[in-house]
Structures are given as C-alpha cells and as structure tokens.
Design a protein around this motif. Structure first.
Motif, PDB file in Angstrom:
ATOM      1  N   GLN A  61       0.829  -1.199   0.000  1.00  0.00           N
ATOM      2  CA  GLN A  61       0.000   0.000   0.000  1.00  0.00           C
ATOM      3  C   GLN A  61       0.865   1.250   0.000  1.00  0.00           C
ATOM      4  O   GLN A  61       1.932   1.294   0.622  1.00  0.00           O
ATOM      5  CB  GLN A  61      -0.902   0.031   1.232  1.00  0.00           C
ATOM      6  CG  GLN A  61      -2.002  -1.002   1.236  1.00  0.00           C
ATOM      7  CD  GLN A  61      -2.857  -0.867   2.483  1.00  0.00           C
ATOM      8  OE1 GLN A  61      -2.598  -1.502   3.498  1.00  0.00           O
ATOM      9  NE2 GLN A  61      -3.879  -0.037   2.425  1.00  0.00           N
ATOM     10  N   CYS A 116       1.711   4.967   1.174  1.00  0.00           N
ATOM     11  CA  CYS A 116       1.500   5.772   2.393  1.00  0.00           C
ATOM     12  C   CYS A 116       1.987   7.194   2.130  1.00  0.00           C
ATOM     13  O   CYS A 116       3.056   7.395   1.541  1.00  0.00           O
ATOM     14  CB  CYS A 116       2.261   5.152   3.557  1.00  0.00           C
ATOM     15  SG  CYS A 116       2.199   6.122   5.080  1.00  0.00           S
ATOM     16  N   LYS A 121       1.200   0.720   7.712  1.00  0.00           N
ATOM     17  CA  LYS A 121       0.588  -0.280   6.835  1.00  0.00           C
ATOM     18  C   LYS A 121       1.526  -1.484   6.757  1.00  0.00           C
ATOM     19  O   LYS A 121       2.746  -1.346   6.837  1.00  0.00           O
ATOM     20  CB  LYS A 121       0.342   0.318   5.454  1.00  0.00           C
ATOM     21  CG  LYS A 121      -0.715   1.428   5.454  1.00  0.00           C
ATOM     22  CD  LYS A 121      -0.895   2.024   4.065  1.00  0.00           C
ATOM     23  CE  LYS A 121      -2.092   2.966   4.007  1.00  0.00           C
ATOM     24  NZ  LYS A 121      -1.938   4.165   4.850  1.00  0.00           N
ATOM     25  N   GLU A 159      -3.179   0.526  -8.400  1.00  0.00           N
ATOM     26  CA  GLU A 159      -3.886  -0.703  -8.021  1.00  0.00           C
ATOM     27  C   GLU A 159      -4.354  -1.495  -9.236  1.00  0.00           C
ATOM     28  O   GLU A 159      -4.813  -2.633  -9.104  1.00  0.00           O
ATOM     29  CB  GLU A 159      -5.079  -0.376  -7.114  1.00  0.00           C
ATOM     30  CG  GLU A 159      -6.245   0.299  -7.789  1.00  0.00           C
ATOM     31  CD  GLU A 159      -6.123   1.817  -7.834  1.00  0.00           C
ATOM     32  OE1 GLU A 159      -7.150   2.486  -8.096  1.00  0.00           O
ATOM     33  OE2 GLU A 159      -5.012   2.332  -7.609  1.00  0.00           O
ATOM     34  N   LEU A 180      -2.047  -0.630  -3.522  1.00  0.00           N
ATOM     35  CA  LEU A 180      -3.313  -0.026  -3.142  1.00  0.00           C
ATOM     36  C   LEU A 180      -3.062   1.355  -2.554  1.00  0.00           C
ATOM     37  O   LEU A 180      -1.988   1.643  -2.033  1.00  0.00           O
ATOM     38  CB  LEU A 180      -4.035  -0.907  -2.117  1.00  0.00           C
ATOM     39  CG  LEU A 180      -4.280  -2.368  -2.510  1.00  0.00           C
ATOM     40  CD1 LEU A 180      -4.993  -3.112  -1.376  1.00  0.00           C
ATOM     41  CD2 LEU A 180      -5.077  -2.462  -3.801  1.00  0.00           C
ATOM     42  N   ASP A 201      -5.455   4.433  -0.273  1.00  0.00           N
ATOM     43  CA  ASP A 201      -6.770   4.844   0.218  1.00  0.00           C
ATOM     44  C   ASP A 201      -7.025   6.317  -0.103  1.00  0.00           C
ATOM     45  O   ASP A 201      -6.124   7.047  -0.533  1.00  0.00           O
ATOM     46  CB  ASP A 201      -6.939   4.549   1.709  1.00  0.00           C
ATOM     47  CG  ASP A 201      -5.952   5.309   2.585  1.00  0.00           C
ATOM     48  OD1 ASP A 201      -5.615   6.466   2.266  1.00  0.00           O
ATOM     49  OD2 ASP A 201      -5.529   4.737   3.609  1.00  0.00           O
ATOM     50  N   GLU A 202      -8.240   6.741   0.078  1.00  0.00           N
ATOM     51  CA  GLU A 202      -8.655   8.088  -0.330  1.00  0.00           C
ATOM     52  C   GLU A 202      -7.867   9.178   0.392  1.00  0.00           C
ATOM     53  O   GLU A 202      -7.496  10.190  -0.210  1.00  0.00           O
ATOM     54  CB  GLU A 202     -10.146   8.275  -0.065  1.00  0.00           C
ATOM     55  CG  GLU A 202     -11.041   7.466  -0.990  1.00  0.00           C
ATOM     56  CD  GLU A 202     -12.509   7.735  -0.749  1.00  0.00           C
ATOM     57  OE1 GLU A 202     -12.826   8.646   0.060  1.00  0.00           O
ATOM     58  OE2 GLU A 202     -13.345   7.043  -1.371  1.00  0.00           O
ATOM     59  N   GLU A 203      -7.613   9.012   1.689  1.00  0.00           N
ATOM     60  CA  GLU A 203      -6.927  10.046   2.453  1.00  0.00           C
ATOM     61  C   GLU A 203      -5.491  10.217   1.967  1.00  0.00           C
ATOM     62  O   GLU A 203      -5.004  11.347   1.825  1.00  0.00           O
ATOM     63  CB  GLU A 203      -6.941   9.689   3.954  1.00  0.00           C
ATOM     64  CG  GLU A 203      -6.284  10.745   4.847  1.00  0.00           C
ATOM     65  CD  GLU A 203      -6.914  12.125   4.712  1.00  0.00           C
ATOM     66  OE1 GLU A 203      -6.168  13.128   4.852  1.00  0.00           O
ATOM     67  OE2 GLU A 203      -8.131  12.214   4.459  1.00  0.00           O
ATOM     68  N   ASP A 204      -4.791   9.106   1.721  1.00  0.00           N
ATOM     69  CA  ASP A 204      -3.414   9.209   1.222  1.00  0.00           C
ATOM     70  C   ASP A 204      -3.390   9.864  -0.156  1.00  0.00           C
ATOM     71  O   ASP A 204      -2.514  10.687  -0.446  1.00  0.00           O
ATOM     72  CB  ASP A 204      -2.775   7.824   1.164  1.00  0.00           C
ATOM     73  CG  ASP A 204      -2.380   7.299   2.527  1.00  0.00           C
ATOM     74  OD1 ASP A 204      -1.731   8.035   3.278  1.00  0.00           O
ATOM     75  OD2 ASP A 204      -2.721   6.148   2.852  1.00  0.00           O
TER      76      ASP A 204
END
Length: 824
Positions: free
Chosen positions: A40, A42, A93, A120, A128, A130-133
């Motif tokens: 993921q 970060c 992560k 991804e 992957l 996420d939306e915040e990162d």
C-alpha cells in the motif's frame, strides 16, 4: 528442536543439512500476515517532508535534508506487529510504500489520474492507496511541481537524452525520480561503537574547523547535518522503546509482555550505543538500514558480510549461555520478515525494468579473509537456514565461492537452492577480487567485498553508492541502428549517422565497425546523461546521514556525491548482450562466409519481421537460417570468439570515462561495465525490430550475460563454458548468469554432486564470475499463471534478484518460463 516443539513447529517438506526446515509459530504467523498483504502507498513521509521543506527553504541543501529527516522520524506513525522481536518499518501499513516527492511528484499524480495506469490496476507490482493518502499527495503536488529532482535534471539535460529514451536505446529516467542506494555502510562500527561514536567524530571535526578557510565553510553544514541525523535516528529508536513499554502495560500474555520489555530495553540502547548481545546487534543493524531507506528512495541498501559482522557477538552470547542456535535463527528470521515489509514504488515504466516488489538488499556470506583462509562461520549457516525457512524473495542471499570453500557451507547453499527461488546466488572470489584490484582497490579491501543490488561488488563502509546501477544501454537497439545507417526504423530518427546500411557493407569488418561507431556514440550519451544527473543529485539531494556512515566523509567534511568516500565507481547496465554476439556471428556466417543469402535479402527479411512468404527464400526460411547459425551458449568458438571480442570492446570503451567525483579525493572515479539487466530485457525488447539472430520484432532480448532463451542446446556444461570465455576480469561492475535446471538435478545424491561439480569447474577452471540457479519447472510456472492463489509464495530468480512469481507482469512471467531448462 525442543524450542520449536514448544513454539508449535511448522514443518515443510525440505531439509537443511539433514535437519527438517521448520518455522516457529511466531514466524509462521508473521509470514502469513505479511504475504497475504498487498503493498500500500502511504503519504506520511511525503506530507512530513513537504512541511519541513517549506519551513527550512532557505537552509543549505544538506541541512535542509537533515532537518527534514529529523522531522519525519519524529512524527511518522510507528507500530509493532504481534509477536515480532525486531521492530521498525516504513509506516503503519503492513507492506508500506512511502512517497519521496523531492525526487519526483508529477509521475505520481499522472498515475493516480490513470496515465498509463493507476497503481492498483497495474498488470504487475500492484499498490493499493486509500482516499486520504491520495488526497494528501494531490494537495502537496503544487509545491513540488517544477521543484523536484526530476525537474532539475531535465533542465540540465540536452534534448538528445529524451530522443535516446524515445527510440529505446538509453534510459536513465529511474535515476531522475529515484535515489542512489547500492551500498553497504560501515555496519560493524555501528554494532561495535554505536551512533554516538559517529556523532563524536563529527563534533571533533567541527571543533577543528577554521572558518576563514573556504573549504571549512563548505564542511560545516555537512558536519552539523551528521549530528542532526544521527541524533534523530537515536530518538527514533527511543520512540519504539516507549511504544513497547506502553504496549507491555496492557499486554495480558506474560511471555509477550516480557518480550515487549526486552524490545524496549534493546531500542533504548541501540543504535546509540554498542550492541551488548546478538539481539541488540540485529536490531541496531536493522534500524540503520531502515532509516537509510527513509532518508532516500534508492534501493540495494545492503547488509554486507553479515556473518563476519555478527560472528563475534554471537560467539560471546553462546559462550555466556545467553543464546542458542534456534534463538539466533528466529531473530534473523524476524529481520528477514522486516525486509519483506519494505516497499518502494516507482513509475510503471520503471517498474517494468525492476519487476517483483524488489529492493535488492543483499546478505553476503562465506568468502575468505585477507590471508586467503575460508571465512565460513556459524552465522553463515544461520543466514542460509533463515532463508530456507522464510523462503521469500527478499533479502537476496549471496554466497562468496572460492577454491578453499567450506564444503559443508557449499552443500548447505544447494540445500537452499533446492527449496526454490534461486537463493543463494554464487559469486567467485577467484574473479571478483582480481576485477576489483584491476580497478585500483588494494587487496586488503578487495578481499572484503560484499554484494549490493544484483551482482555489484562493493567495499562496505568505504565506497560511494551505485557502483553500478546507472542508466540502461540497449545493445540490441544499438545493433539495429548500425544495420540502418544509424536511423531508427521505427521513428526515422537518426542521432548518429552511420557508415551505411547492412546492404552497403562489403565484409564482416565493415559491419563490426558500424556497430562500434553507434556504440561509442550512445555510450558517451549515456555517460553524459548520468553524470549530469549525478551533479544534480550532489547539489539538490546531498544525503548527509548515509554519508556519515561511509569513510572518509566525516574526515573530508563532504558527502559521498562530493567525493567523500574512499572509493568511487559507477557504470551502466547493458541489455541484450547475447543478441549482439549471436547477430554478428549469424551475419558473418550466413551472409559473408557461406553466402547463403545476400545482405539485401536479410535486410528485407528483418524489415518484414521474417513474415514475407513471397520471397525466395521466404522470410521464414531466412529466419531458420539465422536461428541455425552458431549461437553463444554452446561452446562454439565461431560465435564465442565474436562474443569475447565485442564484449571486451564494450568493457574497455566504458572504462574510458570518469564519474563526477573523479579527481576530488576518491580512488577510482571511473565507469565500469555490468551485465545486470534486471528485468529490462523484456520492455527494451519492445523497441527492437527483428534481429539477425532470428529473434522477431518486439520479443524480449537476452537477459544479463546469459545465452538467449532456447539457443543453448548443447547442455549446461557447454553453456557455462561459453559464458566463462568472456573477459570477466574487466567486468568489475558484476557479471550475471541465470541458469535454469530441472528440479531432479538438485536431488541429494549423484545428481546434486554432478551439479556441484559443474559449478566448481565453471568457477575454478573457466573463471566464471557468477551463477544463480532456478529449479522450478516450466509446468509449475504455467500452473501458477493459471491458478495464482494456489502459488502465492512461489519464488523464482528473475535476474540478479528473486521475486514472487504470481505478482509479476505476464510478459516477464513468460520470459522466465521460456528460459532453457537444463538437465545435469
């Protein structure tokens, strides 16, 4: 075995030196946790670095970098995984890939926008996010656009660089958005003396400076940055100590509570102070590696001769009754799993040349001491045993072979190879040491070399990063250009006008000179490009922390990129080595010697990809003639003599040039060749049309110095004899050879003895430099393609590194499957 019985051992079907390979429940649980986790992205590091750069914009680069590094270590989120004994990671992560915006941010945003593909959705090496990162990365992009290493490099580079990349002949882009890495620092001094010794040395030099001297003015910010960064690493370790104490307060399991308090004690002491036991030494070295990974996004940051670094403290612990073999093994296994956690993402185009979630971190074992005595020890076996048990793609294990090698260590290595994944790779002291001495490194340091990256030998703690690992040079494309008067047939671009097309050459000598003309031009272009990038790195990156751990940077008061290290070398990575030799030999044989076809007929066949069936002979018939011509890898002097001569030429041509550190203090400062093509033979093949060796347009090129897939048909002995003819003493940047054998060849007994004898002969009689052995059958690999979920930990050797097979791009998977499979 009592220890594992208590822990709840996990058996495998393999043995290591007659002992079942097992994993404790702790290790098995951690391994399962990590292998099931998709890497993921970060944003923590990127956000914190941006904050620091905004705060310290006016500071000298080296101090700005140091203070940003401190800000990151003070504020990044940290965690300790269940059951682990060695702590520290790049983020919270499980398999965390930080972003390094100071090197390049435009490519990050482009890929988040789907150009060419979102992380991804990649066909291999997926990440992957996420939306915040993603939100954070998009927010900081405006600060870095036009203000990063990539932008500075592009502003200085001539337009020829972009054209060379466009036509697929040279490529250094990964250096513009990536750091140097490729080194081993003085880890033994850290284990023995701690970072407080580094701080004391820097403070002593600061006290001696006379600021009326111009050199002193330049040295001062670097020496101050050494103190800042080393103190930041100490404080970072203390954060883990505090976290372990807090976790112990709420831990209900008495054994785990005890372990957490031990972790706290360890992290409070190292790496600030000398390690007091084996656990502390392992944790100290891990903290150093981890924090170097945080400072800079380079890869191939290695652990050197780990068995030599750790043996004294291991013996001390054993003699005191503080540790047993299985305890030490589990600690090393924990280190290996921490290394598997490490992830760094680069753009998709670069990833295709470095596929496999690989950071190329090496553990070197074996070898000899300064007096030629075998250096194998108990830690050598611990490292091999840990690899047998963990059986993942990182770290890379490198065995140093020599004519007096410990027999038990040699067979232990083949036990690990049998498990799969090409680990360990084997390197011959009989060639590597003379190759380093040939470049000016004294015997006492050359004999202490270790491996970084794929196959690069380095004097640990004394040498600048990236002894090789500069840009790629596509030899297959250079050959193609030489056949078309210097013009790229795909784009009609001509950067270096040649002496005619193949149809114009009257003999082989004219053909060969045409190749040399193109090679000289593009070698010079590549070296010019990489030197400009290095100059930008010195001015805009200037990593103070890693430099503080390499001699004589503190004593000279300057970072490695300014000439602080004792030794300095760099070099390009050559792609398609075998294709050039095979093509030159095929043209010489079929066109000029036997006159089976004319040069015009061959040119037409190449231009039509051997597919024109209206000619006489047809394109397919001409392709068969070219395929049937002598091929490298069969102990045929007709082609091997051509290979040796042309290969000597490229080695000698490379060594004519200097790095940006030449004449500024280090010994060397020269360029050196390497055949470590990583996985670039696949993407670079897409730029090259049909070649005279019978290869069709767009197909993968030959990898490393290995014979072209499917062309070494006379068996493994003939293949190795051909490779052994190359002038490897000139390849101080490292020679790489992939060999694929049938699994039965590694079965204990007569088959294994034959294989061991073949490798011995290759190293001792034929002066082979390196070999790595894949023993996974093509049928197994094809089954893994069809059912990836059932083969999630299937490991293969790709180039100078191993990778988990199923996450690889299918084009690379197919390339590995197609490699010749030998029986011994």
């Amino acid at each position: 075995m009592k220890y594992y019985e208590e822990q709840g051992q996990t058996d495998t079907k393999h043995e290591f030196l007659g002992r079942p390979v097992v994993r404790s429940k702790r290790i098995n649980d951690l391994r399962d946790l990590l292998i099931d986790a998709t890497p993921q992205i970060c944003s923590d590091r990127a956000k914190l670095l941006t904050q620091a750069y905004q705060t310290y914009q006016s500071e000298p680069t080296v101090l700005k970098r140091a203070k940003a590094f401190r800000h990151i270590l003070e504020n990044m989120r940290i965690s300790i995984l269940p059951g682990e004994l060695i702590v520290g990671s790049l983020g919270v992560k499980l398999r965390c890939a930080p972003i390094f915006p100071e090197f390049g941010m435009d490519w990050v945003i482009e890929e988040l926008d789907g150009n060419p593909v979102r992380p991804e959705q990649r066909p291999g090496d997926r990440y992957l996010i996420d939306e915040e990162d993603e939100k954070v990365l998009r927010e900081i992009h405006s600060f870095w656009h036009g203000n990063d290493h990539e932008s500075r490099c592009k502003a200085m580079l001539p337009k020829e660089t972009e054209i060379g990349k466009k036509i697929g002949v040279t490529d250094s882009y990964w250096l513009m958005i990536g750091g140097d890495g490729h080194l081993t620092v003085d880890l033994k001094s850290v284990a023995d003396k701690g970072l407080k010794d580094v701080i004391a040395r820097a403070q002593k030099r600061l006290a001696q400076l006379d600021l009326s001297e111009p050199d002193a003015i330049e040295q001062k910010p670097f020496l101050e940055s050494v103190v800042i960064t080393c103190e930041a690493v100490i404080a970072f370790a203390h954060r883990y100590a505090q976290l372990a104490v807090e976790m112990a307060k709420t831990e209900k399991d008495a054994q785990r509570k005890k372990e957490l308090m031990k972790i706290a004690e360890v992290c409070q002491n190292v790496p600030e102070n000398p390690a007091r036991d084996f656990h502390e030494a392992a944790q100290s070295l891990w903290f150093i590696n981890l924090t170097m990974q945080i400072e800079n996004n380079g890869h191939s940051i290695s652990f050197g001769r780990y068995d030599q670094t750790m043996i004294d403290i291991y013996k001390k612990d054993v003699e005191a009754g503080n540790i047993e073999y299985d305890d030490a093994l589990e600690i090393i296994e924990c280190v290996f799993l921490k290394m598997f956690q490490l992830q760094k993402i680069t753009c998709w185009d670069n990833t295709k040349a470095f596929s496999g979630y690989q950071l190329f971190q090496n553990f070197t074992v074996g070898g000899q001491d300064i007096n030629g005595k075998d250096s194998a020890n108990e830690v050598s076996f611990l490292v091999l045993n840990a690899q047998a048990a963990i059986a993942l793609n990182t770290p890379s294990i490198s065995l140093r072979y020599h004519n007096r090698i410990n027999e038990r260590l040699l067979y232990a290595s083949f036990d690990v190879v049998r498990i799969g994944g090409g680990q360990p790779a084997m390197y011959s002291d009989e060639v590597y040491i003379p190759a380093l001495v040939n470049r000016g490194i004294p015997w006492e340091d050359a004999v202490n070399y270790s491996i970084v990256g794929c196959v690069e030998a380095i004097v640990e703690g004394k040498q600048t990063g990236r002894p090789n690992g500069a840009g790629f040079i596509n030899l297959g494309k250079i050959l193609e250009l030489s056949l078309y008067n210097g013009k790229d047939p795909n784009t009609d671009i001509c950067m270096c006008e040649g002496t005619g097309t193949l149809s114009d050459f009257k003999n082989y000598e004219e053909l060969y000179e045409a190749f040399k003309t193109q090679a000289r031009y593009y070698f010079k272009q590549q070296i010019m490009t990489d030197n400009i990038i290095d100059q930008c790195t010195e001015l805009g990156i200037a990593d103070p922390y890693v430099s503080s751990l390499v001699h004589d940077c503190i004593e000279r008061g300057k970072v490695m990129k300014a000439g602080g290290a004792i030794y300095d070398y760099c070099g390009p990575l050559y792609v398609g080595v075998a294709n050039v030799g095979n093509s030159l030999a095929a043209i010489k044989k079929v066109v000029f010697d036997d006159k089976k076809i004319t040069a015009e007929q061959l040119m037409h066949a190449l231009e039509t990809n051997y597919e024109d069936m209206t000619t006489k002979p047809t394109g397919a018939e001409i392709q068969k003639m070219m395929l049937d011509a002598p091929k490298y890898g069969n102990d045929d002097d007709y082609v091997d003599d051509i290979m040796v001569d042309y290969f000597r030429f490229i080695c000698e041509e490379t060594a004519k040039y200097h790095t940006t550190r030449y004449g500024r203090g280090p010994i060397g400062g020269t360029w050196q060749p390497s055949t470590s093509s990583v996985s670039s033979n696949v993407p670079f093949g897409s730029f090259v049309g049909a070649t005279p060796d019978g290869r069709k347009a767009g197909d993968a090129l030959a990898d490393t110095s290995s014979p072209m897939h499917g062309t070494d048909t006379n068996g493994i002995t003939s293949s190795l004899k051909s490779v052994g003819k190359l002038p490897t003493v000139l390849v101080s940047g490292g020679q790489l050879l992939n060999v694929k054998v049938m699994p039965a060849s590694l079965e204990p007994g007569p088959n294994l003895k034959k294989l061991v004898d073949v490798v011995r002969t290759y190293f001792s009689d034929y002066k082979g430099m390196h070999v790595q052995i894949n023993c996974v059958s093509a049928d197994t690999l094809k089954a893994a393609q069809d059912n990836p979920s059932e083969y999630k930990d299937l490991m293969v050797r790709v180039a100078g590194y191993s990778a988990l097979f199923t996450p690889l791009d299918k084009a690379l998977q197919d390339d590995i499957i197609e490699r010749t499979e030998h029986a011994v």
